[in-house]
Design a protein around this motif. Sequence first.
Motif, short mmCIF file in Angstrom:
data_model
loop_
_atom_site.label_atom_id
_atom_site.label_comp_id
_atom_site.label_asym_id
_atom_site.label_seq_id
_atom_site.Cartn_x
_atom_site.Cartn_y
_atom_site.Cartn_z
N ARG A 96 -9.41 0.47 1.49
CA ARG A 96 -8.16 0.36 0.75
C ARG A 96 -7.70 -1.09 0.76
O ARG A 96 -8.06 -1.86 1.66
CB ARG A 96 -7.09 1.26 1.37
CG ARG A 96 -7.34 2.75 1.15
CD ARG A 96 -6.54 3.59 2.13
NE ARG A 96 -5.12 3.25 2.13
CZ ARG A 96 -4.26 3.65 3.07
NH1 ARG A 96 -4.68 4.40 4.08
NH2 ARG A 96 -2.99 3.30 3.00
N PRO A 97 -6.89 -1.50 -0.22
CA PRO A 97 -6.44 -2.89 -0.28
C PRO A 97 -5.47 -3.24 0.84
O PRO A 97 -4.65 -2.41 1.27
CB PRO A 97 -5.75 -2.99 -1.64
CG PRO A 97 -6.25 -1.84 -2.43
CD PRO A 97 -6.49 -0.75 -1.44
N SER A 98 -5.54 -4.47 1.29
CA SER A 98 -4.56 -5.05 2.20
C SER A 98 -3.36 -5.52 1.39
O SER A 98 -3.39 -5.51 0.15
CB SER A 98 -5.18 -6.23 2.94
OG SER A 98 -5.40 -7.30 2.02
N PRO A 99 -2.27 -5.97 2.03
CA PRO A 99 -1.14 -6.55 1.28
C PRO A 99 -1.54 -7.76 0.44
O PRO A 99 -0.81 -8.11 -0.50
CB PRO A 99 -0.15 -6.93 2.37
CG PRO A 99 -0.42 -5.97 3.48
CD PRO A 99 -1.92 -5.80 3.46
N LEU A 100 -2.67 -8.39 0.75
CA LEU A 100 -3.14 -9.54 -0.03
C LEU A 100 -4.01 -9.12 -1.21
O LEU A 100 -4.45 -9.97 -1.99
CB LEU A 100 -3.93 -10.50 0.86
CG LEU A 100 -3.23 -11.01 2.12
CD1 LEU A 100 -4.07 -12.09 2.79
CD2 LEU A 100 -1.83 -11.52 1.83
N GLY A 101 -4.30 -7.83 -1.31
CA GLY A 101 -5.15 -7.35 -2.39
C GLY A 101 -6.61 -7.25 -2.00
O GLY A 101 -7.37 -6.50 -2.60
#
Length: 209
Positions: A96-101
């Motif tokens: 899944r994506p991190s807060p940075l994408g």
Amino acid sequence: MLRGGFNFADGEDTPFGLSGAPAKSIVLVGQAGAASWPHFLRWRESQSQAIANPLDTWSREVIGALANDFGARAVSPSDRPYLPFQQWAMRADGLRPSPLGILMHPQYGLWHAYRGALLFEDEIALQEARDVIHLCDACIDKPCLKSCPVDAYSAVGFAHGACLTHVRGAGGAPCRTGGCLDRNACPYGTAYRYPATAQAFHMAAFARP
């Protein structure tokens, strides 16, 4: 390295394979950590310095040779029209994506990449992606959202213009030489962090006019 794969579902809108028929299976190829960086640098020494996108060119050569060996069509994240590589990666690797994408990997953290994929017109046996822990859920402090001087990343997305202006300016020297401060602030996968030379290479490409 192989980065997982999956079989397309019946009736799914799929890219075409080597002969032009719809692909039935896909295997993603990429890197984890900095193991590939010395190989790229050795290749780069023998190439024209005028190559606009050397890492893309090298990746296409390596993955293209692999595709030839296995009778597959090789595709790249930079191919036009763009292919849904991030969706493919999440499906193949269960990430899944991190807060940075950037997709968060349970072992490599943010220090991995998908450089291409092999498309097969025959269905091949592939292990289904397992459920993996999303480390960002357990990260309370979110240092990846607190280290950038211009708050390039936030809950509303990526402020591309602010980031680019900062990186190109006098205050962006630490970013240009050592990489994104937000990405480097992430506490996961630090053993796989790219060396400063690799990060500087990527930042130079990002800041290029």
